[in-house]
Design a protein around this motif. Structure first.
Motif, mmCIF file in Angstrom:
data_model
loop_
_atom_site.group_PDB
_atom_site.id
_atom_site.type_symbol
_atom_site.label_atom_id
_atom_site.label_comp_id
_atom_site.label_asym_id
_atom_site.label_seq_id
_atom_site.Cartn_x
_atom_site.Cartn_y
_atom_site.Cartn_z
ATOM 1 N N LEU A 134 1.562 -7.909 1.226
ATOM 2 C CA LEU A 134 1.845 -6.378 1.119
ATOM 3 C C LEU A 134 1.385 -5.909 -0.310
ATOM 4 O O LEU A 134 0.847 -4.872 -0.299
ATOM 5 C CB LEU A 134 3.500 -6.439 1.212
ATOM 6 N N ALA A 135 1.735 -6.745 -1.564
ATOM 7 C CA ALA A 135 1.518 -6.465 -2.579
ATOM 8 C C ALA A 135 -0.111 -6.261 -2.914
ATOM 9 O O ALA A 135 -0.427 -5.466 -3.712
ATOM 10 C CB ALA A 135 2.031 -7.514 -3.793
ATOM 11 N N ASP A 136 -0.870 -6.743 -2.259
ATOM 12 C CA ASP A 136 -2.305 -6.902 -2.463
ATOM 13 C C ASP A 136 -3.211 -5.704 -1.377
ATOM 14 O O ASP A 136 -4.141 -5.582 -1.490
ATOM 15 C CB ASP A 136 -2.931 -8.333 -2.046
ATOM 16 N N GLY A 137 -2.134 -5.113 -0.709
ATOM 17 C CA GLY A 137 -2.660 -3.814 0.167
ATOM 18 C C GLY A 137 -3.484 -4.546 1.504
ATOM 19 O O GLY A 137 -4.363 -3.862 1.995
ATOM 20 N N ALA A 138 -3.054 -5.732 1.768
ATOM 21 C CA ALA A 138 -3.959 -6.463 3.058
ATOM 22 C C ALA A 138 -3.325 -5.791 4.311
ATOM 23 O O ALA A 138 -4.059 -6.095 5.303
ATOM 24 C CB ALA A 138 -3.633 -7.972 3.127
ATOM 25 N N VAL A 139 -1.953 -5.361 4.188
ATOM 26 C CA VAL A 139 -1.474 -5.079 5.633
ATOM 27 C C VAL A 139 -1.641 -3.298 5.886
ATOM 28 O O VAL A 139 -1.914 -2.738 6.517
ATOM 29 C CB VAL A 139 0.059 -5.455 5.493
ATOM 30 N N LEU A 140 -1.230 -2.740 4.644
ATOM 31 C CA LEU A 140 -1.134 -1.156 4.467
ATOM 32 C C LEU A 140 -1.844 -0.827 3.133
ATOM 33 O O LEU A 140 -1.723 -1.857 2.152
ATOM 34 C CB LEU A 140 0.049 -0.781 4.469
ATOM 35 N N PRO A 141 -2.592 0.101 3.082
ATOM 36 C CA PRO A 141 -2.678 0.711 1.535
ATOM 37 C C PRO A 141 -1.736 0.760 0.605
ATOM 38 O O PRO A 141 -0.665 0.781 1.145
ATOM 39 C CB PRO A 141 -3.216 2.206 1.785
ATOM 40 N N GLU A 142 -1.969 0.121 -0.504
ATOM 41 C CA GLU A 142 -0.774 0.042 -1.618
ATOM 42 C C GLU A 142 -0.017 1.342 -1.804
ATOM 43 O O GLU A 142 1.133 1.196 -1.930
ATOM 44 C CB GLU A 142 -1.338 -0.495 -2.907
ATOM 45 N N SER A 143 -0.109 2.565 -1.467
ATOM 46 C CA SER A 143 0.324 3.624 -1.528
ATOM 47 C C SER A 143 1.153 4.004 -0.517
ATOM 48 O O SER A 143 2.463 4.255 -0.810
ATOM 49 C CB SER A 143 -0.808 5.128 -1.470
ATOM 50 N N SER A 144 1.037 3.415 0.731
ATOM 51 C CA SER A 144 1.692 3.084 1.809
ATOM 52 C C SER A 144 3.133 2.499 1.549
ATOM 53 O O SER A 144 4.185 2.678 1.874
ATOM 54 C CB SER A 144 1.139 2.932 3.164
ATOM 55 N N VAL A 145 2.717 1.143 1.182
ATOM 56 C CA VAL A 145 3.466 0.040 0.559
ATOM 57 C C VAL A 145 4.744 0.780 -0.243
ATOM 58 O O VAL A 145 5.946 0.532 -0.268
ATOM 59 C CB VAL A 145 2.904 -1.134 0.272
ATOM 60 N N ALA A 146 4.106 1.288 -1.267
ATOM 61 C CA ALA A 146 4.835 2.030 -2.315
ATOM 62 C C ALA A 146 5.848 2.894 -1.802
ATOM 63 O O ALA A 146 6.940 2.996 -2.404
ATOM 64 C CB ALA A 146 3.950 2.721 -3.382
ATOM 65 N N GLU A 147 5.388 3.657 -0.829
ATOM 66 C CA GLU A 147 6.515 4.638 -0.112
ATOM 67 C C GLU A 147 7.524 3.810 0.494
ATOM 68 O O GLU A 147 8.682 4.466 0.516
ATOM 69 C CB GLU A 147 5.406 5.497 0.886
ATOM 70 N N LEU A 148 7.247 2.785 1.143
ATOM 71 C CA LEU A 148 8.341 1.948 1.935
ATOM 72 C C LEU A 148 9.212 1.391 0.818
ATOM 73 O O LEU A 148 10.414 1.466 1.076
ATOM 74 C CB LEU A 148 7.639 0.832 2.665
#
Length: 341
Positions: free
Chosen positions: A254-268
């Motif tokens: 998640l932290a590396d953007g392998a599942v979703l772009p980092e911007s989407s992870v930041a939103e979660l």
């Protein structure tokens, strides 16, 4: 934490785990490099099979994060928006859900819908609370009957109230929008890109030999498992199985953007609400430290207790999991005390 502090933390958690006769695993790593990993107790009491650091454990509500990630993947695809009204997808199904409820309301526990497993109700972890026979709850559409007929409790967006049914509704929506079964969707969009090869939604009535049986009671001579207390196969609100090493891979992916772009992870991971009773904040599908950098997954159910915390700055993962209802909480408390310092 400096490495010396992590060693001290490991010693403290190990002491508490042994004092509590934990059945489970305590794991600490930094960016995937193990600091401490220890298994305790039995995965199968009747056959005296010990837990190992690679045993697969139930996650209970900790796997709500998978549902949130699957939903956000559909947002990334343009198939959903956070402000999409759920009624536009449900049609005439689940008519008690307010027309104003959106995907974001469900993700943030602010939908106000009636909950089929109401966290505010007076029930114990060993109660039989499901109104649909558990063996019928293997596929997502079967849960429509379970979550149907519960009156709206508050207006959409009015307040935070942890809601299991809302995550079942998310799974129903994700299936209908994607055209994939929920378990397949989570596998393709979350587990595979995160490298979680030993995680998934196992049936409780046919657990493989490397999965821990969930025991309702702490007493080591009790063989009462959770097979009649939970859906036979987990779904949007919980019930996946995982390992401590897989959870470390999950956080780093998640932290590396392998599942979703980092911007989407930041939103979660952006805090929306504070839950004073939990001593945590909440984003979308993830708990957050009340005052700190940690991202948290937590689960509690018959035969399951778990917390996994990731510090994105130091990339430290601490996972505490038990295959009993209450077993992990003493060690989790010791960890919280250590963080508070």
């Amino acid at each position: 934490m400096p490495h010396s502090d992590l060693d001290a933390l490991a010693a403290a958690l190990d002491d508490r785990a042994r004092a509590d006769a934990l059945n489970g695993v305590v794991s600490i790593d930094v960016d995937g490099a193990p600091v401490f990993a220890q298994a305790y107790g039995l995965a199968d009491r009747a056959h005296v099979v010990p837990n190992t650091v690679d045993t697969r454990f139930g996650m209970a509500s900790a796997s709500k994060a998978f549902t949130a990630l699957a939903a956000m993947a559909l947002v990334e695809d343009g198939a959903l928006q956070l402000d999409t009204p759920v009624r536009s997808i449900l049609g005439r199904d689940l008519p008690t859900i307010d027309d104003g409820v959106t995907i974001e309301h469900l993700l943030s526990h602010t939908s106000g819908i009636g909950d089929y497993l109401d966290e505010e109700a007076d029930w114990e972890v060993d109660d039989y609370v499901l109104t649909v026979p558990v063996h019928e709850l293997a596929q997502t559409e079967a849960f429509v009957r379970a979550v149907d007929g519960h009156a709206q409790k508050s207006a959409p967006g009015e307040r935070f109230a942890y809601n299991n049914g809302g995550y079942i509704v998310l799974a129903i929506i994700a299936e209908r929008v994607s055209g994939l079964g929920f378990h397949e969707l989570v596998g393709e969009r979350v587990l595979v890109p995160a490298g979680m090869e030993r995680s998934g939604y196992l049936r409780l009535d046919e657990l493989p030999g490397d999965a821990a049986i969930g025991y309702v009671y702490e007493e080591p001579d009790s063989l009462r498992s959770n097979v009649l207390h939970l859906p036979v196969r987990g779904n949007g609100d919980g019930g996946a199985f995982t390992t401590a090493p897989d959870l470390s891979r999950f956080w780093r992916a998640l932290a590396d953007g392998a599942v979703l772009p980092e911007s989407s992870v930041a939103e979660l991971w952006r805090p929306r609400h504070t839950d004073a009773s939990e001593g945590l904040r909440y984003g979308l599908g993830f708990w957050l430290d009340l005052d700190g950098p940690g991202i948290v997954l937590e689960g509690y159910d018959a035969g399951v207790s778990i917390r996994s915390r990731f510090d994105p700055g130091t990339r430290t993962t601490v996972t505490i999991v038990a295959n009993t209802s209450e077993g992990a909480w003493g060690v989790i408390t010791a960890y919280s005390d250590a963080l508070a310092g």
